[in-house]
Design a protein around this motif. Structure first.
Motif, mmCIF file in Angstrom:
data_model
loop_
_atom_site.group_PDB
_atom_site.id
_atom_site.type_symbol
_atom_site.label_atom_id
_atom_site.label_comp_id
_atom_site.label_asym_id
_atom_site.label_seq_id
_atom_site.Cartn_x
_atom_site.Cartn_y
_atom_site.Cartn_z
ATOM 1 N N GLY A 36 0.789 -1.225 0.000
ATOM 2 C CA GLY A 36 0.000 0.000 0.000
ATOM 3 C C GLY A 36 0.819 1.271 0.000
ATOM 4 N N ASP A 37 2.132 1.161 -0.093
ATOM 5 C CA ASP A 37 2.985 2.355 -0.085
ATOM 6 C C ASP A 37 2.728 3.188 -1.337
ATOM 7 O OD1 ASP A 37 5.178 4.193 -0.255
ATOM 8 O OD2 ASP A 37 6.295 2.919 1.128
ATOM 9 N N PRO A 38 2.404 4.478 -1.183
ATOM 10 C CA PRO A 38 2.096 5.316 -2.356
ATOM 11 C C PRO A 38 3.288 5.498 -3.302
ATOM 12 C CG PRO A 38 2.246 6.647 -0.351
ATOM 13 C CD PRO A 38 2.239 5.224 0.076
ATOM 14 N N GLN A 39 4.511 5.304 -2.804
ATOM 15 C CA GLN A 39 5.692 5.471 -3.652
ATOM 16 C C GLN A 39 6.213 4.140 -4.195
ATOM 17 O OE1 GLN A 39 8.453 8.804 -2.974
ATOM 18 N NE2 GLN A 39 7.906 8.583 -0.808
ATOM 19 N N ARG A 40 5.437 3.083 -3.980
ATOM 20 C CA ARG A 40 5.899 1.754 -4.396
ATOM 21 C C ARG A 40 6.179 1.690 -5.893
ATOM 22 N NH1 ARG A 40 4.043 -3.343 -6.060
ATOM 23 N NH2 ARG A 40 5.036 -5.082 -4.932
ATOM 24 N N ALA A 41 5.282 2.215 -6.706
ATOM 25 C CA ALA A 41 5.456 2.142 -8.165
ATOM 26 C C ALA A 41 6.699 2.897 -8.612
ATOM 27 C CB ALA A 41 4.213 2.713 -8.862
ATOM 28 N N ALA A 42 6.939 4.064 -8.001
ATOM 29 C CA ALA A 42 8.116 4.853 -8.374
ATOM 30 C C ALA A 42 9.401 4.133 -7.989
ATOM 31 C CB ALA A 42 8.056 6.224 -7.707
ATOM 32 N N VAL A 43 9.410 3.528 -6.797
ATOM 33 C CA VAL A 43 10.596 2.797 -6.351
ATOM 34 C C VAL A 43 10.849 1.596 -7.258
ATOM 35 C CG1 VAL A 43 11.598 1.450 -4.472
ATOM 36 C CG2 VAL A 43 10.346 3.547 -3.963
#
Length: 473
Positions: free
Chosen positions: A355-362
């Motif tokens: 559920g981390d909002p920055q997961r896709a960017a990472v």
């Protein structure tokens, strides 16, 4: 004496290859267990609160970096004793052990003094007061581990040099498990122990490292592995030992300083691209560091086997041993590179919350970095094994010079230029790593090839002259 050229081929090569693997395998397992011990500490500290995790991780990283650089001084035990074993010279082992123990204890003093002032240092570079205070609290418990870590390095390197690596693996695995239990108990107050919070983690590490060092020393004593010459040394012999250890050891510490400063500098630069880039960078570093433990162990095996054959007067077999170790290290890294490319998303998912909002960017940035990491894995394996082989012939300055040229002369400037000048972003910084590692590995491989060829030629010339003189006589 047995002809070294006959040993360098056929069954001799196969036996040597399996000796390298049997020495490297438990060393790799021990080093992975050590990394898991550090991970356990982070997990336990993270259960306290975010500030404790940040302060404990910062304090642990600073302390471990200092210890690793200081331990480079006593890594000279490996080539010194390996060559002495090959030559059948028992006197070298005693004075090397005595000198290394003294150096380890003396080196502990400035580290302890520095760690007791860590809060002032952190505030001076801009860290928040609360983090600085918590870090000091952690370090005041951790400082008891510093002399234990240095003595542990002496015992571990000695056992590696005499090719007794399995006991190191067993002790490290037990220490990893014990550290997890002890940290949990001392941090939160379980098993009848007091709840010490963050300092409990530092005390747990100290207790485990003292236990590990005493276990290895006790095993060496019980098994009759400690040379009797250790107890009959003169002051002059100890001075000779200190000079020999420092001559080989300070360049090893030098290359460790070069490598550590590269990782610190790269993390500072990566932070300019934002939290997602820095997170991807740290995850990738953690992954490649774990994989790196295997060629690192192969490099240590190369040090011992090359050193043994040099001491025994078999430079041809020493050369073969070095190149067999290179093949093993590079072969493993080729396999690991393929696995990184195939399983990049599952591996990253272990580090990221769904559920981390920055997961896709990472994941996006990390996928790019892992592809570069897969490319430089071969060079990373080659440079650490070649460096180990060179240590076996007591050539440690070459690795330091090659590292300065490759990492800071080429890698960092090129990476910064690609990342910021040409706007390649985070991946540009990692392409700089790849270039630096490629240059370093090539320099070290050719250096080992050149030095080994010199030793073989000198040995053959000596045999030729000796044969001619015997015919004349």
């Amino acid at each position: 004496m047995t002809d070294s050229r006959s040993l360098a081929g056929g069954p001799g090569r196969r036996r040597e290859f399996f000796k390298i693997l049997s020495l490297a395998s438990p060393l790799a397992a021990a080093q992975i267990a050590q990394m898991l011990m550090n991970l356990t500490d982070s997990v336990v500290m993270g259960r306290i609160d975010v500030n404790s995790l940040a302060a404990g991780s910062l304090g642990g990283n600073v302390a471990f970096m200092m210890i690793v650089m200081a331990q480079g001084l006593v890594m000279s035990i490996q080539p010194l004793i390996a060559q002495a074993r090959g030559a059948g010279d028992g006197a070298v082992a005693g004075r090397t052990l005595a000198a290394s123990t003294l150096i380890a204890l003396v080196a502990s003093v400035p580290m302890v003094l520095t760690l007791t002032q860590i809060d002032r240092i952190l505030i001076a570079i801009g860290e928040p007061q609360i983090i600085a205070d918590l870090t000091l609290r952690y370090e005041m418990a951790f400082i008891w581990a510093v002399p234990a870590a240095m003595l542990l390095a002496v015992a571990r390197n000695y056992l590696i040099a005499i090719e007794r690596p399995r006991v190191t693996m067993v002790v490290t695995v037990i220490a990893c498990l014990g550290n997890g239990v002890l940290a949990w108990a001392l941090v939160f107050g379980h098993l009848g122990l007091p709840a010490l919070g963050l300092t409990g983690s530092g005390y747990a590490t100290a207790l485990v490292w003292w236990g590990s060092s005493l276990a290895l020393i006790g095993y060496s004593w019980y098994a009759g592995l400690i040379p009797t010459s250790l107890f009959h040394l003169t002051i002059a012999e100890i001075r000779t030992g200190i000079a020999a250890v420092m001559k080989i050891g300070w360049p090893i510490s030098g290359i460790l300083i070069v490598e550590c400063s590269l990782f610190v500098g790269s993390s500072l630069l990566m932070g300019r691209f934002g939290a997602a880039a820095l997170a991807a960078h740290q995850i990738c570093l953690g992954i490649v560091s774990l994989v790196f433990m295997v060629p690192l162990a192969v490099g240590q095996a190369a040090t011992v086997r090359v050193g043994f054959h040099i001491g025994a007067g078999n430079p041809a077999l020493a050369r073969s041993s070095g190149f067999m170790a290179l093949a093993a290290g590079v072969g493993f890294m080729a396999l690991s590179a393929a696995c990184l490319v195939l399983f990049v998303e599952p591996v990253f998912s272990l580090y990221l919350d769904a559920g981390d909002p920055q997961r896709a960017a990472v994941l996006e940035i990390g996928g790019q970095l892992i592809l570069v990491a897969a490319a430089f894995q071969l060079f990373d394996g080659a440079q650490v094994v070649a460096s180990g082989a060179l240590r076996g012939i007591k050539d440690t300055r070459a690795a330091m010079v090659a590292g300065i040229i490759g990492y800071w002369g080429l890698g960092m400037p090129l990476g910064a230029g690609l990342a910021f000048g040409l706007e390649f972003g985070p991946v540009g910084l990692w392409w700089g790593f790849a270039a630096g590692l490629a240059a370093t590995s090539l320099l070290l491989t050719f250096r080992f090839r050149h030095r080994a060829a010199q030793l073989v030629a000198a040995h053959d010339a000596k045999r030729t002259i000796g044969g001619a003189l015997s015919e004349v006589a």
